[in-house]
Structures are given as C-alpha cells and as structure tokens.
Write a protein that holds these residues in place. Structure first.
Motif, PDB file in Angstrom:
ATOM      1  N   LYS A 216      -8.275   9.286 -11.104  1.00 23.56           N
ATOM      2  CA  LYS A 216      -8.260   7.897 -11.541  1.00 23.56           C
ATOM      3  C   LYS A 216      -8.370   7.011 -10.304  1.00 23.56           C
ATOM      4  N   THR A 217      -8.493   5.717 -10.481  1.00 27.13           N
ATOM      5  CA  THR A 217      -8.549   4.819  -9.331  1.00 27.13           C
ATOM      6  C   THR A 217      -7.140   4.514  -8.840  1.00 27.13           C
ATOM      7  N   ILE A 218      -7.017   4.292  -7.532  1.00 25.34           N
ATOM      8  CA  ILE A 218      -5.719   3.977  -6.943  1.00 25.34           C
ATOM      9  C   ILE A 218      -5.150   2.685  -7.521  1.00 25.34           C
ATOM     10  N   GLU A 219      -6.027   1.691  -7.752  1.00 28.30           N
ATOM     11  CA  GLU A 219      -5.559   0.378  -8.203  1.00 28.30           C
ATOM     12  C   GLU A 219      -4.796   0.432  -9.528  1.00 28.30           C
ATOM     13  N   GLU A 220      -5.113   1.412 -10.365  1.00 25.66           N
ATOM     14  CA  GLU A 220      -4.475   1.486 -11.678  1.00 25.66           C
ATOM     15  C   GLU A 220      -2.959   1.587 -11.599  1.00 25.66           C
ATOM     16  N   PHE A 221      -2.446   2.088 -10.467  1.00 24.50           N
ATOM     17  CA  PHE A 221      -1.026   2.415 -10.392  1.00 24.50           C
ATOM     18  C   PHE A 221      -0.254   1.582  -9.372  1.00 24.50           C
ATOM     19  N   ILE A 222      -0.929   0.647  -8.706  1.00 22.52           N
ATOM     20  CA  ILE A 222      -0.256  -0.202  -7.730  1.00 22.52           C
ATOM     21  C   ILE A 222       0.141  -1.512  -8.410  1.00 22.52           C
ATOM     22  N   PRO A 223       1.419  -1.882  -8.387  1.00 20.51           N
ATOM     23  CA  PRO A 223       1.840  -3.138  -9.022  1.00 20.51           C
ATOM     24  C   PRO A 223       1.101  -4.330  -8.435  1.00 20.51           C
ATOM     25  N   LYS A 224       0.835  -5.333  -9.256  1.00 16.66           N
ATOM     26  CA  LYS A 224       0.060  -6.495  -8.810  1.00 16.66           C
ATOM     27  C   LYS A 224       0.797  -7.278  -7.721  1.00 16.66           C
ATOM     28  N   GLU A 225       2.127  -7.139  -7.661  1.00 16.18           N
ATOM     29  CA  GLU A 225       2.904  -7.841  -6.637  1.00 16.18           C
ATOM     30  C   GLU A 225       2.798  -7.161  -5.264  1.00 16.18           C
TER      31      GLU A 225
ATOM     32  N   ILE B 171       4.189   0.586   3.231  1.00 20.66           N
ATOM     33  CA  ILE B 171       4.139   1.989   2.803  1.00 20.66           C
ATOM     34  C   ILE B 171       2.815   2.567   3.285  1.00 20.66           C
ATOM     35  N   LEU B 172       2.873   3.676   3.980  1.00 24.13           N
ATOM     36  CA  LEU B 172       1.661   4.348   4.438  1.00 24.13           C
ATOM     37  C   LEU B 172       1.332   5.481   3.477  1.00 24.13           C
ATOM     38  N   GLY B 173       0.229   5.340   2.738  1.00 19.63           N
ATOM     39  CA  GLY B 173      -0.202   6.362   1.799  1.00 19.63           C
ATOM     40  C   GLY B 173       0.028   5.946   0.364  1.00 19.63           C
ATOM     41  N   ALA B 174      -1.057   5.972  -0.435  1.00 20.92           N
ATOM     42  CA  ALA B 174      -0.968   5.615  -1.855  1.00 20.92           C
ATOM     43  C   ALA B 174      -1.158   6.841  -2.730  1.00 20.92           C
ATOM     44  N   GLY B 175      -0.638   7.975  -2.250  1.00 26.54           N
ATOM     45  CA  GLY B 175      -0.616   9.183  -3.068  1.00 26.54           C
ATOM     46  C   GLY B 175       0.596   9.156  -3.982  1.00 26.54           C
ATOM     47  N   THR B 176       1.071  10.333  -4.344  1.00 29.80           N
ATOM     48  CA  THR B 176       2.190  10.423  -5.281  1.00 29.80           C
ATOM     49  C   THR B 176       3.428   9.689  -4.764  1.00 29.80           C
ATOM     50  N   SER B 177       3.865  10.019  -3.561  1.00 32.45           N
ATOM     51  CA  SER B 177       5.109   9.461  -3.029  1.00 32.45           C
ATOM     52  C   SER B 177       5.004   7.966  -2.783  1.00 32.45           C
ATOM     53  N   GLY B 178       3.930   7.544  -2.125  1.00 30.45           N
ATOM     54  CA  GLY B 178       3.774   6.139  -1.806  1.00 30.45           C
ATOM     55  C   GLY B 178       3.665   5.267  -3.039  1.00 30.45           C
ATOM     56  N   THR B 179       2.922   5.736  -4.027  1.00 29.96           N
ATOM     57  CA  THR B 179       2.754   4.966  -5.259  1.00 29.96           C
ATOM     58  C   THR B 179       4.076   4.835  -6.000  1.00 29.96           C
TER      59      THR B 179
ATOM     60  N   SER C 222       3.471  -4.019   1.163  1.00 30.37           N
ATOM     61  CA  SER C 222       2.068  -3.630   1.315  1.00 30.37           C
ATOM     62  C   SER C 222       1.975  -2.115   1.332  1.00 30.37           C
ATOM     63  N   ILE C 223       0.880  -1.602   0.819  1.00 27.60           N
ATOM     64  CA  ILE C 223       0.622  -0.159   0.840  1.00 27.60           C
ATOM     65  C   ILE C 223      -0.776   0.056   1.405  1.00 27.60           C
ATOM     66  N   ILE C 224      -0.893   0.977   2.346  1.00 29.61           N
ATOM     67  CA  ILE C 224      -2.159   1.174   3.065  1.00 29.61           C
ATOM     68  C   ILE C 224      -2.711   2.561   2.770  1.00 29.61           C
ATOM     69  N   ASP C 225      -3.972   2.604   2.352  1.00 33.61           N
ATOM     70  CA  ASP C 225      -4.652   3.880   2.107  1.00 33.61           C
ATOM     71  C   ASP C 225      -6.152   3.630   2.099  1.00 33.61           C
ATOM     72  N   GLU C 226      -6.883   4.460   2.803  1.00 37.20           N
ATOM     73  CA  GLU C 226      -8.343   4.276   2.878  1.00 37.20           C
ATOM     74  C   GLU C 226      -9.077   4.811   1.655  1.00 37.20           C
ATOM     75  N   ARG C 227      -8.400   5.623   0.835  1.00 35.08           N
ATOM     76  CA  ARG C 227      -9.065   6.255  -0.305  1.00 35.08           C
ATOM     77  C   ARG C 227      -9.220   5.290  -1.478  1.00 35.08           C
ATOM     78  N   LYS C 228     -10.173   5.602  -2.340  1.00 34.98           N
ATOM     79  CA  LYS C 228     -10.405   4.811  -3.546  1.00 34.98           C
ATOM     80  C   LYS C 228      -9.835   5.495  -4.780  1.00 34.98           C
ATOM     81  N   GLU C 229      -9.674   6.819  -4.703  1.00 34.52           N
ATOM     82  CA  GLU C 229      -9.271   7.594  -5.875  1.00 34.52           C
ATOM     83  C   GLU C 229      -7.865   8.155  -5.716  1.00 34.52           C
ATOM     84  N   HIS C 230      -7.156   8.211  -6.837  1.00 34.82           N
ATOM     85  CA  HIS C 230      -5.875   8.912  -6.893  1.00 34.82           C
ATOM     86  C   HIS C 230      -6.110  10.218  -7.655  1.00 34.82           C
ATOM     87  N   HIS C 231      -5.763  11.329  -7.027  1.00 35.70           N
ATOM     88  CA  HIS C 231      -5.961  12.644  -7.629  1.00 35.70           C
ATOM     89  C   HIS C 231      -4.637  13.227  -8.102  1.00 35.70           C
ATOM     90  N   TYR C 232      -4.660  13.780  -9.306  1.00 36.76           N
ATOM     91  CA  TYR C 232      -3.532  14.555  -9.809  1.00 36.76           C
ATOM     92  C   TYR C 232      -3.677  15.945  -9.200  1.00 36.76           C
TER      93      TYR C 232
END
Length: 418
Positions: A61-70, A6-14, A32-42
């Motif tokens: 918030k941080t991007i990691e908070e919303f990405i499943p551990k798997e 998945i390219l992008g860990a914004g709303t759609s990718g997450t 796998s999900i790829i994104d250079e950013r550290k923050e997720h913005h509402y």
C-alpha cells in the motif's frame, strides 16, 4: 515549538506516529517522519508470495495511507544523524533540528557479506524471500520447478522474524505435496544454531515437525561461501551441501545511515536499554523495532508491544520523570506448519515459549505450542489486523504489551536469545 522526528515509516515508525499524534499537539510539538520510500510493505506477506498464497497487491500500500494528517511526512533520504548536535542531515544537505528522535530504520539483508552469495546464481538458483524482489523471483522459479534439492538456509543470527525460515520450509513441504511432486524434492534445513529455533522448548516441537515431514536438518553450519559453479554452500569446516535451489536468509544488518552516523554496533544496530528502549548513548534518542540491538525477536509483534511502552516513556521523558522499565521482550508469533495448520508461541526475555491457552486462561481459543487450523486462521487474519489495527496504533483487546502468565505452564529461560 519543539520537534519530534521519527526516522523510518515502516511498521515501527508508523505505529509511533499514530500513537504520539494523539498526545503531542501543535503548536507545542511538531511530529515529522522521514522515509524515502513511497510504498509500505506488509513484510510477513513475503513468506506467502513464493507459494502464490498472496499476490503483490495484497502486501503493498502507499505510505501516506497510514500517516496521520497532523504528522509531516518528509520523503527524502537521510544522509546521517548528528546526535551531538540534535540534527538530522538529509541527502539534499538540509538539516532538521530535533528535541526528541525516534530511530525506526529497521533491518535489511546483506548478501554481499557472504562470499559468492550474490554471485552469478543470484535470483537464478540462489534466492532470498526477505525482500519483495527476492520473493517474487522465487515465486516465478517455483512455478516451473519440477524437483531436485531445495536447501533452506540461515546465514547467522539475529534475523528478522526468526521463525520465517522454518515457516518457509514447512510451506514448501505443503506446496510440493499439493503439486504431487513432494517425492521429487529433497528439502534440507540448514542453520547456524544447534536446533531449529533460538528457544529450547520451541525447538523440541519444531524439530519433531521437521522429522515428521521428512525434512533433513543440518545444524551448527557456519557458512564460509557459496560455490556458484558446483552449486554448494560450504562452511568453515569444509562441509559442503549441494543444492538445485538455495533459499537463503543472508546476514541481517541495520540501515546504512546508522553506520554513516557512527551510532551502531558491528551490524549497524543501535545500542538501547532493553527495558526502556532509550538509547544507551543519548538520552533524547529512542530506538524500537528491528533497528535496536536489544535481545528481543525482530518481529512485528515485538514492535507493536514496544510502541505501546515507548509511547508512555516518551511522555514521561517530556515531563522529566523517570522512565518505566516496562518492556519485557514479549513476542507472540504464529508459525505456519503447512497443510492449513500453524503453531503459536508466546515468550519474553525470561520465559521460554510455553504450552497453554491464548489469550484467555483455560479458554483460548488459541493453543500454544500446538498445531491447529485455528492458529492458521489467526496467521492469515493477522494481515487484516496489521493494516487496520496495528499500523494505526490501536490496542489489540486482551493482548497486553507484557507477557501474561495466565493460563500458561512456565519454564524460566536459561539465557536471553534473539
């Protein structure tokens, strides 16, 4: 092991990461999900930041908070997509192979596309609110501004959240009223469209609200340049509109990686089937959210509905079965109208925004195309829903991915518009 990237860990990718990790398990699949950013913005929160309704900590918030551990999160910049080789090339030079690719790289403002927009007055008297930096700078300006000519302007369509410029305009009216300086502020809404919105039925209601709130409108305005010396926006016909503060929505474009990869149209949006969300050029590539060129609104609700349908289609693709032409362009948007009220609109590719009740026929509790405090509360509640439900890929009860006809008074759309 097969790879889904998945390219992008914004709303759609997450959302897609959260949907798919339940279905595609190791060792058969690696997601796998790829994104250079550290923050997720509402991002809908950017609208409220200039008026001190939200603070920065409410929308970041941080991007990691919303990405499943798997799911493997790769924090690197993407250099390009190599679709004929089924590879992603990172800026580091490393290449990653994929069996299925989901493009969710979003859209961003491009003020440099309009002469003078990002000139000497940028973030002094010329602002955007489609970025965190722009919204914050505008907040600081509005805190001390004592009045004058406020111009809210759209450069061209399509844009992310087509109702946001109208919402900003209505909230500005409310903001200055509560500051007791509304009589010192002249608000003008400037659009390249003939009316307030892309859908005729909603335009009727929104034009009426603009008139009721003593907000001037200038339609069919095709901007040529921003004159930083005279503080005017100028269209190709020579018309000039003066401003003391210009709040503009610049041209929106897809991510530069799409251009570098040679996969987009002239605005870097990826051509996709509007019903299946499959790339028109590559069968193992899918596109959703703001990254695609489909004729649906670029809004969070649309991405949410797309994600539910795309999850099913990816599972069908893996099985080698025909994809469902299931996405109907469904969009569901609250429109802040100021003074603690909001409208709610619900539409798709073939149906205009309609009157009626939502989500239950005859019961509501929300009314469509009608101002109400209940709709305003729904708008504010959406932030909690976003963080706790949407991003986690949880279905919202009683709200279907396709537009329900129950409890609505329908009119067919004459054309498909963003």
């Amino acid at each position: 092991m097969k790879n889904l990237i998945i390219l992008g860990a914004g709303t759609s990718g997450t959302m897609m990461a959260n949907h798919l990790h339940h279905h595609l398990k190791q060792p058969d699949w690696q997601i796998s999900i790829i994104d250079e950013r550290k923050e997720h913005h509402y991002q809908p929160g950017y609208l409220f930041l200039p008026f001190d309704i939200y603070a920065p900590e409410d929308i970041i918030k941080t991007i990691e908070e919303f990405i499943p551990k798997e799911v493997t999160l790769i924090k690197q910049k993407i250099n390009r997509i190599l679709p004929t080789e089924n590879k992603i090339q990172l800026e580091s030079g490393k290449e990653l192979n994929y069996d299925i690719l989901i493009i969710a790289t979003g859209a961003k403002i491009a003020p440099e596309e309009t002469e003078g927009m990002k000139g000497t007055e940028w973030q002094k008297s010329v602002f955007d609110f489609y970025t965190f930096e722009g919204a914050l700078a505008l907040r600081n300006k509005l805190r001390e501004w004592q009045g004058g000519k406020l111009v809210v302007h759209i450069t061209e369509m399509p844009i992310k959240c087509p109702v946001a410029p109208l919402e900003f305009t209505f909230l500005a009216d409310s903001f200055f009223t509560h500051k007791h300086i509304r009589d010192k502020v002249e608000i003008t809404y400037v659009t390249p469209l003939s009316g307030a919105f892309t859908k005729p039925k909603a335009t009727e209601a929104l034009d009426h609200l603009l008139q009721e709130k003593n907000i001037k409108t200038e339609g069919d305005f095709a901007i040529e340049y921003v004159d930083n010396e005279t503080k005017e926006i100028v269209d190709y016909g020579g018309k000039r509109i003066p401003f003391d503060i210009l709040v503009t929505v610049p041209t929106n474009k897809g991510d530069e990686v799409i251009e570098r990869s040679g996969m987009g149209d002239n605005l870097n949006y990826v051509p996709a089937n509007k019903a299946t969300l499959q790339s028109k050029d590559y069968k193992n590539i899918f596109v959703l959210g703001d990254a695609s060129n489909i004729p649906a609104s670029k809004a969070g609700s649309v991405a949410h509905f797309e994600a539910e349908i795309l999850t099913d289609n990816i599972l069908l693709y893996i099985k080698g079965e025909p994809l469902k032409e299931g996405f109907d362009g469904h969009a569901n948007c609250f429109i802040e109208t100021g003074h603690g009220k909001a409208l709610l609109i619900d539409f798709n590719y073939t149906h205009e925004p309609v009157e009626g009740s939502f989500p239950f026929a005859g019961l509501g509790p929300l009314r469509l195309l009608k101002e109400s405090r209940m709709n305003h509360m729904g708008k504010l509640a959406f932030r909690w829903i976003y963080w706790n439900v949407l991003l986690k890929g949880t279905h919202i009860p009683f709200v279907s991915a396709t537009m329900s006809e129950s409890g609505k008074h329908y009119e067919k759309a004459e054309t498909v518009l963003n």
